[in-house]
Design an enzyme around this catalytic site. Structure first.
Site, short mmCIF file in Angstrom:
data_model
loop_
_atom_site.label_atom_id
_atom_site.label_comp_id
_atom_site.label_asym_id
_atom_site.label_seq_id
_atom_site.Cartn_x
_atom_site.Cartn_y
_atom_site.Cartn_z
N CYS A 100 21.95 -13.55 -64.49
CA CYS A 100 21.38 -14.84 -64.85
C CYS A 100 22.43 -15.91 -64.70
O CYS A 100 23.58 -15.72 -65.11
CB CYS A 100 20.88 -14.80 -66.31
SG CYS A 100 20.11 -16.34 -66.84
N HIS A 142 11.55 -12.57 -65.53
CA HIS A 142 12.84 -13.10 -65.99
C HIS A 142 12.76 -14.62 -66.15
O HIS A 142 13.17 -15.16 -67.19
CB HIS A 142 13.93 -12.71 -64.98
CG HIS A 142 15.27 -13.29 -65.28
ND1 HIS A 142 16.37 -12.52 -65.60
CD2 HIS A 142 15.72 -14.58 -65.32
CE1 HIS A 142 17.41 -13.30 -65.83
NE2 HIS A 142 17.05 -14.56 -65.65
N GLU A 143 12.22 -15.30 -65.14
CA GLU A 143 12.17 -16.77 -65.18
C GLU A 143 11.26 -17.25 -66.31
O GLU A 143 11.61 -18.20 -67.02
CB GLU A 143 11.68 -17.32 -63.85
CG GLU A 143 12.62 -17.14 -62.69
CD GLU A 143 14.03 -17.57 -63.00
OE1 GLU A 143 14.22 -18.52 -63.79
OE2 GLU A 143 14.95 -16.93 -62.49
N HIS A 146 12.64 -17.47 -69.76
CA HIS A 146 13.45 -18.67 -70.06
C HIS A 146 12.60 -19.75 -70.74
O HIS A 146 13.10 -20.52 -71.55
CB HIS A 146 14.04 -19.27 -68.78
CG HIS A 146 15.30 -18.58 -68.31
ND1 HIS A 146 16.48 -18.62 -69.00
CD2 HIS A 146 15.55 -17.87 -67.19
CE1 HIS A 146 17.41 -17.94 -68.33
NE2 HIS A 146 16.87 -17.47 -67.22
NI NI Z 1 18.06 -16.43 -65.85
#
Ligand code: NI
Length: 182
Positions: A100, A142-143, A146
Site C-alpha cells: 500500500c 483493497h481500494e 480505504h
Molecule cells: Ni492502499
C-alpha cells in the site's frame, strides 16, 4: 495536474469513513481525479483511494496494462470508481501479498474474496457493474477498504505474515518486483 502528498499509516484521516460523491462531472471532480492519476503514477501504484491524498470522498482509481513491474499479474482495466459497493460472489477466499502506498516498504498477506461483483459510477455518473476475480478483485477490495478507513495491516490475522520488502525478498518469501502497491 499535480502529484499530491500521500498520507501514511498513523495519520488518523486514513481511518475515517469517506463521504459519497454527490456532484458528478464537475470541473473540480475531474481535476481531483487527474491529480489522483498523477499521484498514482509518480508513486508507481496499481491503485489509489481519495482518502490517501486527504480527500474524504468515496473515489478510487486502479488498473494498469501489462507492466514489467507487475510480472505474473493479469492486467486490470484502468478504472475510476465512485461510490462503490462490493458484493462477494461465493464464499471462497485466498491469501496473497499486498502492499500500500500509505504503508511504504512493507508487504503483508491478506485474505480476500476470490470473486466479487462491484457496482458504482464513473466520473460522469454512468453506472459501472462488473463481476471480476483474481488480482482485479483483490485490488478493488483493497481500494474500497480505504473508503471505510481500513488499511490492509488491519486485516492481517497472523502478523508473522507482515514484513519489510527487502527481508521478505531475502527470505525468498516474495519476488521483486511485485504488484499491488495501492
Ligand atoms: Ni492502499
Amino acid at each position: 495536474m499535480t502529484a499530491r502528498k500521500i498520507l501514511r499509516m498513523g495519520n488518523p484521516f486514513l481511518n475515517q469513513v469517506a463521504e459519497p460523491v454527490t456532484a458528478f462531472d464537475t470541473p473540480e471532480l475531474h481535476a481531483l481525479i487527474a491529480d489522483m492519476f498523477d499521484t498514482m503514477k509518480v508513486a508507481n501504484g496499481a491503485g489509489l483511494a481519495a482518502p490517501q491524498i486527504g480527500i474524504g470522498l468515496r473515489i478510487v482509481i486502479f488498473g494498469f496494462d501489462s507492466n514489467p513491474r507487475y510480472p505474473g499479474r493479469e492486467s486490470v482495466p484502468v478504472t475510476v470508481l465512485l461510490n462503490p459497493v462490493i458484493e462477494p460472489i461465493g464464499s471462497e477466499k485466498s491469501e496473497d501479498w499486498e502492499g500500500c502506498l500509505s504503508v511504504p516498504g512493507l508487504r503483508g498477506q491478506v485474505e480476500r474474496f476470490d470473486r466479487i461483483r462491484y457496482c458504482g459510477f464513473d466520473p460522469k455518473g454512468a453506472a459501472i457493474d462488473r463481476t471480476v476475480d483474481g488480482f482485479h478483485a483483490r485490488v478493488v477490495q483493497h481500494e474500497c477498504d480505504h473508503l471505510d478507513g481500513v488499511l490492509y495491516p488491519m486485516r492481517i490475522r497472523d502478523m508473522s505474515k507482515l514484513g519489510y520488502i527487502d527481508e521478505l525478498v531475502s527470505a525468498g518469501r516474495i519476488k521483486l518486483p511485485i504488484a499491488n502497491d495501492d
